[in-house]
Scaffold this active site. Structure first.
Site, PDB file in Angstrom:
ATOM      1  N   ASP A  78       0.516   7.899  -2.258  1.00 44.02           N
ATOM      2  CA  ASP A  78       1.625   8.858  -2.117  1.00 44.02           C
ATOM      3  C   ASP A  78       2.000   9.548  -3.426  1.00 44.02           C
ATOM      4  OD1 ASP A  78       2.476   6.231  -2.871  1.00 44.02           O
ATOM      5  OD2 ASP A  78       4.553   6.846  -2.569  1.00 44.02           O
ATOM      6  N   GLU A 135       4.271   4.121  -1.681  1.00 45.09           N
ATOM      7  CA  GLU A 135       4.625   3.121  -2.700  1.00 45.09           C
ATOM      8  C   GLU A 135       5.973   3.435  -3.340  1.00 45.09           C
ATOM      9  OE1 GLU A 135       5.525   0.949  -5.874  1.00 45.09           O
ATOM     10  OE2 GLU A 135       4.983   3.022  -6.281  1.00 45.09           O
TER      11      GLU A 135
HETATM   12 ZN   LIG Z   1       5.754   5.839  -9.510  1.00 40.62          ZN
HETATM   13 ZN   LIG Z   2       2.940   4.492  -9.215  1.00 39.20          ZN
END
Ligand SMILES: [Zn+2]
Ligand SMILES: [Zn+2]
Length: 398
Positions: A78, A135
């Site tokens: 991401d 994440e």
């Molecule tokens: Zn980051």
């Molecule tokens: Zn990262």
């Protein structure tokens, strides 16, 4: 390491993939193009590909030989909600979104390893390539936790799981790691001190939410300094403090606010400390508000747990990195970092190790989450080489 010659031959193509991903950043759980890109490559390498864990997650399996052992390698996919300020050709084409944490590089390095290992099967066992979404959410609804909850390790069993993140400031071709807690837990809290609107001239007739919220913030800092063992790192920061209506002055009326709103974060390296903060901060806030005659609404939300590297897997990571770049380029007892990472959820389920890879230490290499950041393509062969070295040492060919 012999593999490096072959890996360096892929460098130009992998750089093109990395820049393609950089130009098309996608944020949490919307990594559809990214996920398609990754799945297509993995299928092309001849791997068995499974899609759909945590929505856009991709897991590919490569088995060779008869050894029943399995290793998991994880990359994140991401991007961040950030407007890129670079003007090179591969800058973000998606307004307000940017690969400012290098997950484009992480995905590319794991793809490179999958391609190399599919072609050169000098291992005996099973490798799971895990590409996770989201994440960066910072809360329990993150990609790492959702993949685990969706049955990642039941469907794709592994004996150990490994992760890697680039780190600006660490020289290119260097690695850093430590045993035990390496990254912090992150939690967030927010509260409102509740009173009623009043005329400033008669504020003494009702509780002052600004004064009380200020006292609470001050008390939180004293609590941290005086009630937590100073040997235990904990960082508590107030990130928002809001009260009052900014239109008051414009309209020429004067009204005191009926509430003050405060938001903050807590980072720790120890779950016991985290428990204390979670149980005590509400008591302090509610106690002070109530002593001042005000109400208090408090909520505390747990985010990522402490990221803990297992001793045995950390030693394997160190020897894999050392075989690649030489022991003198592998920092084996780095200071813990008070940032957080959702790979910690996978490490709660399986032993494993998270390692930092140098993104370069030149003056122009700015830190992650900066609108000028870019992943350093010269790190790609080192990242691919590390994954290959790790697999070949974890699952040695007989
Ligand atoms: Zn980051
Ligand atoms: Zn990262």
């Amino acid at each position: 390491m012999d593999a490096m010659r072959d890996i360096r031959e892929m460098h130009e193509e992998l750089t093109a993939w990395r820049r393609d991903l950089h130009a098309h950043p996608e944020t949490a759980f919307e990594e559809r193009r990214t996920s398609d890109f990754i799945a297509e490559k993995l299928t092309g390498f001849g791997l068995e590909v499974y899609r759909g864990l945590a929505g856009t997650g991709v897991v590919a399996t490569l088995t060779h030989g008869t050894n029943g052992r399995a290793i998991g390698l994880r990359a994140d996919m991401d991007a961040l909600f950030l407007q890129e300020e670079n003007d090179f050709a591969h800058r973000s084409q998606n307004d307000g979104k940017m690969h400012a944490c290098g997950h484009d590089g992480h995905s590319t390095m794991l793809l490179g390893a999958a391609r190399y290992l599919a072609r050169n099967r000098w291992f005996d066992g099973t490798v799971r390539f895990i590409f996770q979404p989201a994440e960066e959410t910072g809360n329990e609804e993150c990609g790492g936790n959702r993949m685990v909850r969706d049955g990642l390790f039941e469907r794709f069993p592994v004996d150990a799981v490994f992760g890697m993140h680039n780190f600006p400031g660490i020289p290119l071709g260097h690695f850093s790691v430590r045993t035990g807690p390496m990254l912090a837990s992150i939690d967030t809290f927010e509260f409102k001190v509740l009173s009623e609107h009043n005329h400033p001239a008669t504020q003494f007739t009702s509780p002052d939410p600004i004064l009380l919220a200020g006292r609470i913030v001050e008390a939180f800092h004293s609590f941290k300094a005086r009630s937590i063992n100073p040997a235990e790192p904990v960082v508590m920061s107030i990130t928002q403090f809001q009260a009052g209506d900014p239109t008051n002055d414009r309209q020429g009326v004067h009204i005191t606010p009926d509430h003050a709103y405060v938001r903050g974060t807590v980072y720790t390296l120890n779950d016991a400390v985290r428990d204390i903060m979670q149980s005590q901060l509400p008591n302090i806030a509610e106690g002070i508000a109530s002593a001042g005659g005000a109400g208090c609404d408090f909520s505390y939300e747990r985010g990522y747990p402490v990221l803990i590297n297992a001793p045995r897997e950390k030693e394997l990571a160190v020897s894999a990195a050392s075989a690649l770049v030489g022991a003198e380029r592998v920092e084996t007892d780095m200071e813990p970092i008070m940032g957080a990472e959702d790979f910690a959820f996978m490490l709660k389920e399986k032993p494993g190790c998270y390692i930092l890879i140098g993104n370069g230490d030149s003056e122009s290499s700015c830190h992650v989450h900066n609108p000028k950041y870019d992943f350093n393509d010269d790190a790609i062969p080192f990242g691919v080489g590390y994954w290959v070295s790790l697999v070949e040492s974890y699952l040695p060919a007989s």
